[in-house]
Structure formats: C-alpha cells, structure tokens
Write an enzyme that holds these catalytic residues in place. Structure first.
Site, PDB file in Angstrom:
ATOM      1  N   HIS A   1     -30.520  14.145   2.034  1.00 19.25           N
ATOM      2  CA  HIS A   1     -30.138  13.607   3.331  1.00 19.25           C
ATOM      3  C   HIS A   1     -29.003  12.613   3.141  1.00 19.25           C
ATOM      4  O   HIS A   1     -29.100  11.708   2.311  1.00 19.25           O
ATOM      5  CB  HIS A   1     -31.309  12.860   3.984  1.00 19.25           C
ATOM      6  CG  HIS A   1     -32.504  13.701   4.265  1.00 19.25           C
ATOM      7  ND1 HIS A   1     -32.765  14.229   5.514  1.00 19.25           N
ATOM      8  CD2 HIS A   1     -33.521  14.118   3.471  1.00 19.25           C
ATOM      9  CE1 HIS A   1     -33.877  14.913   5.475  1.00 19.25           C
ATOM     10  NE2 HIS A   1     -34.362  14.866   4.235  1.00 19.25           N
TER      11      HIS A   1
ATOM     12  N   ASP B   1     -28.811  17.730  10.251  1.00 19.17           N
ATOM     13  CA  ASP B   1     -30.273  17.806  10.337  1.00 19.17           C
ATOM     14  C   ASP B   1     -30.667  17.917  11.812  1.00 19.17           C
ATOM     15  O   ASP B   1     -30.133  17.194  12.653  1.00 19.17           O
ATOM     16  CB  ASP B   1     -30.887  16.548   9.717  1.00 19.17           C
ATOM     17  CG  ASP B   1     -32.377  16.661   9.472  1.00 19.17           C
ATOM     18  OD1 ASP B   1     -33.098  17.208  10.335  1.00 19.17           O
ATOM     19  OD2 ASP B   1     -32.841  16.194   8.420  1.00 19.17           O
ATOM     20  N   ILE B   2     -31.582  18.822  12.127  1.00 15.13           N
ATOM     21  CA  ILE B   2     -32.010  18.956  13.526  1.00 15.13           C
ATOM     22  C   ILE B   2     -32.905  17.795  13.957  1.00 15.13           C
ATOM     23  O   ILE B   2     -33.100  17.576  15.139  1.00 15.13           O
ATOM     24  CB  ILE B   2     -32.716  20.303  13.798  1.00 15.13           C
ATOM     25  CG1 ILE B   2     -33.971  20.458  12.960  1.00 15.13           C
ATOM     26  CG2 ILE B   2     -31.776  21.456  13.587  1.00 15.13           C
ATOM     27  CD1 ILE B   2     -34.842  21.627  13.380  1.00 15.13           C
TER      28      ILE B   2
ATOM     29  N   HIS C   1     -33.245  19.257  -0.992  1.00 11.74           N
ATOM     30  CA  HIS C   1     -32.229  18.925  -0.006  1.00 11.74           C
ATOM     31  C   HIS C   1     -32.019  17.422  -0.034  1.00 11.74           C
ATOM     32  O   HIS C   1     -32.946  16.663  -0.287  1.00 11.74           O
ATOM     33  CB  HIS C   1     -32.595  19.406   1.404  1.00 11.74           C
ATOM     34  CG  HIS C   1     -33.915  18.925   1.906  1.00 11.74           C
ATOM     35  ND1 HIS C   1     -35.118  19.411   1.435  1.00 11.74           N
ATOM     36  CD2 HIS C   1     -34.223  18.003   2.848  1.00 11.74           C
ATOM     37  CE1 HIS C   1     -36.113  18.795   2.071  1.00 11.74           C
ATOM     38  NE2 HIS C   1     -35.588  17.940   2.932  1.00 11.74           N
TER      39      HIS C   1
ATOM     40  N   ASN D   1     -36.299  13.400  -1.032  1.00 15.56           N
ATOM     41  CA  ASN D   1     -37.759  13.394  -1.088  1.00 15.56           C
ATOM     42  C   ASN D   1     -38.212  14.420  -2.120  1.00 15.56           C
ATOM     43  O   ASN D   1     -37.526  15.394  -2.384  1.00 15.56           O
ATOM     44  CB  ASN D   1     -38.353  13.737   0.279  1.00 15.56           C
ATOM     45  CG  ASN D   1     -38.019  12.694   1.319  1.00 15.56           C
ATOM     46  OD1 ASN D   1     -38.189  11.504   1.097  1.00 15.56           O
ATOM     47  ND2 ASN D   1     -37.501  13.139   2.452  1.00 15.56           N
TER      48      ASN D   1
ATOM     49  N   GLU E   1     -40.760  17.785   3.456  1.00 15.74           N
ATOM     50  CA  GLU E   1     -41.223  18.620   4.568  1.00 15.74           C
ATOM     51  C   GLU E   1     -40.897  20.086   4.285  1.00 15.74           C
ATOM     52  O   GLU E   1     -41.682  20.971   4.595  1.00 15.74           O
ATOM     53  CB  GLU E   1     -40.565  18.162   5.867  1.00 15.74           C
ATOM     54  CG  GLU E   1     -41.133  18.815   7.091  1.00 15.74           C
ATOM     55  CD  GLU E   1     -40.595  18.225   8.373  1.00 15.74           C
ATOM     56  OE1 GLU E   1     -40.423  18.996   9.326  1.00 15.74           O
ATOM     57  OE2 GLU E   1     -40.349  17.010   8.433  1.00 15.74           O
ATOM     58  N   VAL E   2     -39.728  20.338   3.704  1.00 14.26           N
ATOM     59  CA  VAL E   2     -39.320  21.681   3.293  1.00 14.26           C
ATOM     60  C   VAL E   2     -39.264  21.684   1.769  1.00 14.26           C
ATOM     61  O   VAL E   2     -38.585  20.846   1.175  1.00 14.26           O
ATOM     62  CB  VAL E   2     -37.939  22.063   3.885  1.00 14.26           C
ATOM     63  CG1 VAL E   2     -37.502  23.425   3.390  1.00 14.26           C
ATOM     64  CG2 VAL E   2     -37.974  22.026   5.406  1.00 14.26           C
TER      65      VAL E   2
END
Length: 99
Positions: free
Chosen positions: A93, A30-31, A91, A80, A86-87
């Site tokens: 984490h 993750d950035i 995905h 999430n 957020e996206v």
C-alpha cells in the site's frame, strides 16, 4: 491462484485502472481508499507475502514506490503479512495525503 482477486485483476478478469504496469508488477488504486492517494503495488506473479517474494522483485517494487511517491509530500508504505493480509497475494500500500 484461481481464487486470488489480484491474480484475476492482473489477468483482466476483474477490471482495474492501472496507473502503471510492466512485466513484473501492476499499480492501481485501492477500492478501499484510506487516503487522498491510495495505490496498491502488486507483483504479477503470485507470491504469498514478503517472505515468499524474491529480493529482485522487492527491489523493483521499492524503486517504483520511490518514483510514485515523488511530489506526494508525506506518504506511508504498508505491507501486511500472514493473518493481517486481507488478500493472500503480496501487495504494498502506498498512501499519500489525508482523507
């Protein structure tokens, strides 16, 4: 989806260093790192969220997370959904260690 950042990463339009990839998923850091290890496990096919994702893909993601978390010590898995994403592409984490 044309404007999805994860779809662009999967297509190679946005660079990312894959830790793992197969026909169903990619794994990359993750950035916005929030732990010593912070990986994103992302299905290659665009699914909006957990409710939209077939069980067989969820099982493959779960098994990959179990494999990646070995030797990590304490870890956390976060998914999430809806407005919390957020996206808008499923995905997961995988976070290990502390910053």
């Amino acid at each position: 989806m044309d404007d999805c950042v994860f779809c662009k990463i999967i297509k190679g339009e946005i660079p990312a260093k894959f830790v793992y990839q197969d026909e169903d998923m990619v794994v990359f850091p993750d950035i916005k790192q929030q732990a010593q290890t912070h990986l994103l496990v992302v299905p290659k096919k665009h699914f909006l969220d957990l409710n939209d994702t077939p069980d067989e893909i969820i099982l493959k993601i779960k098994n990959k997370i179990l494999e990646l978390s070995k030797g990590m010590g304490d870890y956390r898995v976060v998914i999430n959904g809806a407005a919390a994403q957020e996206v808008k592409h499923l995905h997961v984490h995988l976070l290990g260690g502390v910053l």
